[in-house]
Design a protein around this motif. Structure first.
Motif, PDB file in Angstrom:
ATOM      1  N   LEU A  81       8.014  -4.336  24.302  1.00  4.56           N
ATOM      2  CA  LEU A  81       9.222  -4.655  25.062  1.00  4.56           C
ATOM      3  C   LEU A  81      10.219  -5.448  24.216  1.00  4.56           C
ATOM      4  O   LEU A  81      11.435  -5.176  24.229  1.00  4.56           O
ATOM      5  CB  LEU A  81       8.849  -5.439  26.314  1.00  4.56           C
ATOM      6  CG  LEU A  81       8.045  -4.658  27.383  1.00  4.56           C
ATOM      7  CD1 LEU A  81       7.678  -5.575  28.535  1.00  4.56           C
ATOM      8  CD2 LEU A  81       8.852  -3.463  27.890  1.00  4.56           C
ATOM      9  N   ASN A  82       9.714  -6.449  23.483  1.00  2.00           N
ATOM     10  CA  ASN A  82      10.617  -7.241  22.630  1.00  2.00           C
ATOM     11  C   ASN A  82      11.196  -6.392  21.513  1.00  2.00           C
ATOM     12  O   ASN A  82      12.380  -6.552  21.147  1.00  2.00           O
ATOM     13  CB  ASN A  82       9.865  -8.431  22.048  1.00  2.00           C
ATOM     14  CG  ASN A  82       9.731  -9.574  23.038  1.00  2.00           C
ATOM     15  OD1 ASN A  82      10.622 -10.410  23.166  1.00  2.00           O
ATOM     16  ND2 ASN A  82       8.620  -9.603  23.754  1.00  2.00           N
ATOM     17  N   ARG A  83      10.418  -5.509  20.967  1.00  2.00           N
ATOM     18  CA  ARG A  83      10.913  -4.637  19.890  1.00  2.00           C
ATOM     19  C   ARG A  83      12.048  -3.764  20.399  1.00  2.00           C
ATOM     20  O   ARG A  83      13.116  -3.653  19.744  1.00  2.00           O
ATOM     21  CB  ARG A  83       9.765  -3.774  19.379  1.00  2.00           C
ATOM     22  CG  ARG A  83      10.160  -2.758  18.318  1.00  2.00           C
ATOM     23  CD  ARG A  83       8.941  -1.955  17.886  1.00  2.00           C
ATOM     24  NE  ARG A  83       9.278  -0.982  16.862  1.00  2.00           N
ATOM     25  CZ  ARG A  83       9.759   0.225  17.090  1.00  2.00           C
ATOM     26  NH1 ARG A  83       9.971   0.607  18.355  1.00  2.00           N
ATOM     27  NH2 ARG A  83      10.038   1.056  16.091  1.00  2.00           N
ATOM     28  N   ASP A 193      11.935   1.479   1.184  1.00  2.00           N
ATOM     29  CA  ASP A 193      10.982   0.656   1.917  1.00  2.00           C
ATOM     30  C   ASP A 193      11.656  -0.369   2.823  1.00  2.00           C
ATOM     31  O   ASP A 193      11.034  -1.363   3.231  1.00  2.00           O
ATOM     32  CB  ASP A 193      10.035  -0.087   0.967  1.00  2.00           C
ATOM     33  CG  ASP A 193       9.173   0.886   0.182  1.00  2.00           C
ATOM     34  OD1 ASP A 193       8.879   1.975   0.724  1.00  2.00           O
ATOM     35  OD2 ASP A 193       8.806   0.554  -0.954  1.00  2.00           O
ATOM     36  N   GLY A 194      12.919  -0.134   3.151  1.00  2.00           N
ATOM     37  CA  GLY A 194      13.630  -1.027   4.055  1.00  2.00           C
ATOM     38  C   GLY A 194      14.076  -0.283   5.295  1.00  2.00           C
ATOM     39  O   GLY A 194      14.455   0.894   5.232  1.00  2.00           O
ATOM     40  N   PRO A 195      14.050  -0.947   6.465  1.00  2.00           N
ATOM     41  CA  PRO A 195      14.474  -0.290   7.704  1.00  2.00           C
ATOM     42  C   PRO A 195      16.007  -0.311   7.842  1.00  2.00           C
ATOM     43  O   PRO A 195      16.648  -1.352   7.645  1.00  2.00           O
ATOM     44  CB  PRO A 195      13.809  -1.149   8.783  1.00  2.00           C
ATOM     45  CG  PRO A 195      13.719  -2.514   8.179  1.00  2.00           C
ATOM     46  CD  PRO A 195      13.548  -2.318   6.704  1.00  2.00           C
ATOM     47  N   TYR A 196      16.534   0.840   8.181  1.00  2.00           N
ATOM     48  CA  TYR A 196      17.988   0.943   8.351  1.00  2.00           C
ATOM     49  C   TYR A 196      18.286   1.747   9.603  1.00  2.00           C
ATOM     50  O   TYR A 196      17.441   2.510  10.101  1.00  2.00           O
ATOM     51  CB  TYR A 196      18.638   1.616   7.145  1.00  2.00           C
ATOM     52  CG  TYR A 196      18.694   0.741   5.911  1.00  2.00           C
ATOM     53  CD1 TYR A 196      19.791  -0.077   5.664  1.00  2.00           C
ATOM     54  CD2 TYR A 196      17.635   0.731   5.009  1.00  2.00           C
ATOM     55  CE1 TYR A 196      19.834  -0.881   4.533  1.00  2.00           C
ATOM     56  CE2 TYR A 196      17.667  -0.071   3.878  1.00  2.00           C
ATOM     57  CZ  TYR A 196      18.775  -0.884   3.647  1.00  2.00           C
ATOM     58  OH  TYR A 196      18.820  -1.688   2.537  1.00  2.00           O
ATOM     59  N   PHE A 197      19.531   1.532  10.049  1.00  2.00           N
ATOM     60  CA  PHE A 197      20.032   2.223  11.234  1.00  2.00           C
ATOM     61  C   PHE A 197      21.296   2.940  10.796  1.00  2.00           C
ATOM     62  O   PHE A 197      22.247   2.319  10.307  1.00  2.00           O
ATOM     63  CB  PHE A 197      20.322   1.205  12.338  1.00  2.00           C
ATOM     64  CG  PHE A 197      21.125   1.747  13.482  1.00  2.00           C
ATOM     65  CD1 PHE A 197      20.581   2.674  14.348  1.00  2.00           C
ATOM     66  CD2 PHE A 197      22.427   1.313  13.707  1.00  2.00           C
ATOM     67  CE1 PHE A 197      21.321   3.152  15.412  1.00  2.00           C
ATOM     68  CE2 PHE A 197      23.156   1.792  14.765  1.00  2.00           C
ATOM     69  CZ  PHE A 197      22.612   2.714  15.627  1.00  2.00           C
ATOM     70  N   ARG A 220      13.302  -6.676  11.596  1.00  2.00           N
ATOM     71  CA  ARG A 220      11.890  -6.468  11.239  1.00  2.00           C
ATOM     72  C   ARG A 220      11.191  -7.803  10.981  1.00  2.00           C
ATOM     73  O   ARG A 220      10.039  -7.999  11.393  1.00  2.00           O
ATOM     74  CB  ARG A 220      11.788  -5.581  10.004  1.00  2.00           C
ATOM     75  CG  ARG A 220      10.384  -5.518   9.428  1.00  2.00           C
ATOM     76  CD  ARG A 220      10.286  -4.603   8.236  1.00  2.00           C
ATOM     77  NE  ARG A 220      10.246  -3.205   8.643  1.00  2.00           N
ATOM     78  CZ  ARG A 220      10.038  -2.187   7.794  1.00  2.00           C
ATOM     79  NH1 ARG A 220       9.849  -2.436   6.493  1.00  2.00           N
ATOM     80  NH2 ARG A 220      10.016  -0.938   8.225  1.00  2.00           N
ATOM     81  N   GLN A 221      11.866  -8.702  10.307  1.00  2.00           N
ATOM     82  CA  GLN A 221      11.259 -10.010  10.041  1.00  2.00           C
ATOM     83  C   GLN A 221      10.980 -10.755  11.334  1.00  2.00           C
ATOM     84  O   GLN A 221       9.913 -11.375  11.499  1.00  2.00           O
ATOM     85  CB  GLN A 221      12.178 -10.819   9.128  1.00  2.00           C
ATOM     86  CG  GLN A 221      11.598 -12.162   8.714  1.00  2.00           C
ATOM     87  CD  GLN A 221      12.515 -12.900   7.754  1.00  2.00           C
ATOM     88  OE1 GLN A 221      13.594 -12.414   7.412  1.00  2.00           O
ATOM     89  NE2 GLN A 221      12.091 -14.070   7.322  1.00  2.00           N
TER      90      GLN A 221
END
Length: 569
Positions: A81-83, A193-197, A220-221
């Motif tokens: 839910l928090n994610r 290896d990094g999350p992007y939108f 992510r952190q």
């Protein structure tokens, strides 16, 4: 939320639908442009089923598993839910800002802007508070394509997914359910290896196509920190559940342990064992049931013990009371036997019958008294060092069996036993073989480590298989149609009891070559069975052999009944 049209000069520029939650905001499930990572999955590793031997361990493990399942489920739901909340909030804010900036910054641009104008507009869009990179794509007045980006390494036509580009460029028919031909699309992806939108939209009515790329590293952190916090909380819940299970198990199992201890004591013969009962729960009812059962068992055992003691006293008293008249009768019969030659031939058989039956009755009384001592536990060993071969020879010689018995025994085999009781055992076994087996009877003496083995074998028909389990029973008769026999039916039983008091055993079997085999197994040193190594002879321990040596020779079996245990075999 629909975008309004933006006009400049003679051209029109309408921004595509920017609502990420609308029916056309996000690519539908299964669309090739969607590449969102799947949620984390819990994987249980089981190497095998545990064989639990402790109820306490089972309770602790069950409590821990239940707590772990509940904690993991709650943590997983909270994380999910928090994610979604964090990502949706970030995405909505970025999409809203991107839609607004794209509409405002491209409104003043011509229909075919120059590359420098596109770069200025991209830099202005990227300078907003959302901190994302911008890529604008259009054609100049000469029809030459131009791509203006604020970050050449992260955002360019090669890093924008082809599926997203195809979705953005796709023109949809306009109707009542679809008010615009182009729409805003977005998706998440991993870059280095990094999350992007990443999101993209095409201006309606002409104008550039815009893409934005926003890093989700901060989110992510934050989510990783949340996951660690939930993991620590789960671990604490697991430890707390284990401690709670331990306390609960102690509370529940303490009465069970007391019940188990009481049951063991009851099984050991402590019939006065009782449980202290407190409370009204199921365990208290179980304790009350145990107490009632123990009380009834104690009463029943006391009744049976009293009856058994009464029976033993009756047999002992009867045997003792019979000895006085039997002594007088025996004396009279001995006188009659001495005068048998001078008696009338018609009376002599009757006199001989009286004499033999009197001796038989005397032996029966003596045997009953011996059995009574065994039952009462008053029989004692009087140990001495004996040469087993000499003892067997003396037993055979005293009963005039030398011609019918073969002895296979080496001299010098010493054993510390009770000589009188060993004589009783040998006399019963050899006498039984002579009466019910066939001559010759063979007696062999061997040693096997710390054990003495004496085998008595006859050459008769053997013992029927159905009789073998009962040959040592008291008063057992192999044939119900022949209840009367010469012996009392106690000889082999007394022999077995004498073997047991030495810590030994007697077994009966049939030889493959024919005949019955009785095997006596005794320890070569029975000192460990007595308190002082000698023991004390009870006042009437000689009753097993019965009469004097003179009468033993006349009877041929030493006054001990060596026949009746197996009866008519």
């Amino acid at each position: 939320m629909r975008a309004a049209a933006a006009r400049q000069g003679g051209g029109r520029a309408v921004l595509a639908d920017a609502d990420p939650h609308g029916p056309r905001g996000r690519l539908p499930p299964g669309h090739p442009a969607v590449s969102e990572p799947a949620p984390g999955r819990l994987r249980g590793v089981a190497s095998g089923l545990l064989r639990w031997t402790s109820l306490r361990l089972r309770l602790v493990v069950v409590f821990a598993l239940v707590a772990l399942t509940a904690a993991v489920s709650a943590s997983g739901i909270a994380y999910w839910l928090n994610r979604n909340t964090v990502l949706d909030r970030t995405q909505n804010a970025a999409l809203k800002d991107f839609r607004t900036q794209l509409a405002e910054r491209t409104r003043s641009l011509p229909l075919h802007p120059a590359c420098e104008e596109l770069r200025d507009a991209a830099r202005q869009m990227a300078a907003g508070p959302q901190n994302y990179a911008v890529l604008l794509i259009s054609e100049d007045s000469a029809g030459k394509p131009c791509a203006a980006t604020t970050d050449k390494d992260l955002l360019n036509l090669t890093t924008v997914p082809k599926s997203l580009q195809k979705a953005v460029e796709q023109r949809r028919p306009v109707d009542e359910s679809n008010k615009a031909p182009y729409h805003l699309y977005w998706q998440r992806q991993e870059i280095d290896d990094g999350p992007y939108f990443v999101a993209g939209a095409k201006m309606i009515g002409g104008g550039p196509t815009g893409y934005m790329l926003k890093s989700l590293a901060t989110e992510r952190q934050d989510l990783n920190s949340l996951a660690w916090s939930l993991g620590v909380a789960t671990l604490l819940a697991l430890v707390g559940s284990a401690l709670l299970a331990q306390a609960a198990a102690t509370t529940v199992l303490r009465p069970v342990q007391r019940l188990g201890t009481a049951a063991r004591e009851l099984g050991e013969g402590k019939l006065d064992t009782r449980l202290r009962v407190t409370g009204t729960d199921e365990l208290a009812d179980l304790s009350r049931t145990f107490n009632r059962t123990a009380e009834r068992l104690q009463q029943r055992v006391e009744e049976l013990s009293a009856r058994e003691a009464s029976s033993r006293r009756f047999v002992a008293d009867m045997s003792h009371e019979l000895r006085t008249p039997l002594t007088a009768i025996t004396a009279v019969t001995e006188v009659l036997e001495d005068e048998a030659e001078s008696l009338d031939p018609m009376i002599a058989p009757a006199v001989q019958l009286v004499v033999s039956e009197t001796r038989r009755l005397n032996d029966l009384v003596e045997n009953l008294m011996e059995v009574t001592r065994f039952d009462a536990g008053t029989a004692r060993l009087v140990l001495d060092d004996v040469d087993v071969a000499d003892q067997v020879t003396a037993c055979i010689d005293a009963r005039a069996w030398l011609d019918a018995v073969e002895l296979d025994a080496e001299r010098g085999i010493m054993a510390r036993l009770d000589p009188r009781r060993l004589d009783v055992i040998l006399a019963n076994l050899i006498g039984n073989a002579l009466k019910h087996g066939g001559s010759p009877v063979r007696v062999s003496v061997r040693t096997e480590g710390e054990w003495l083995l004496v085998r008595v074998r006859d050459h008769g028909p053997g013992i029927p298989e159905e009789v073998l389990p009962h040959v040592f029973d008291r008063f057992y008769k192999a044939s119900a149609s022949r209840p009367r026999s010469e012996g009392s039916g106690l000889g082999l039983s007394i022999a077995l009891e004498n073997a047991h008091i030495h810590g030994g055993e007697i077994t009966a079997a049939n030889s493959e070559e024919g005949g019955a085999v009785f095997t006596l197994r005794l320890p070569r040193d029975a000192s460990r069975l007595t308190a002082d190594g000698d023991g004390n002879r009870d006042g009437e321990s000689g009753a097993g052999s019965g009469a004097s040596a003179e009468r033993q020779q006349r009877d041929g079996d030493g006054g001990t009944d060596g026949t009746a245990a197996e009866g008519e075999r």
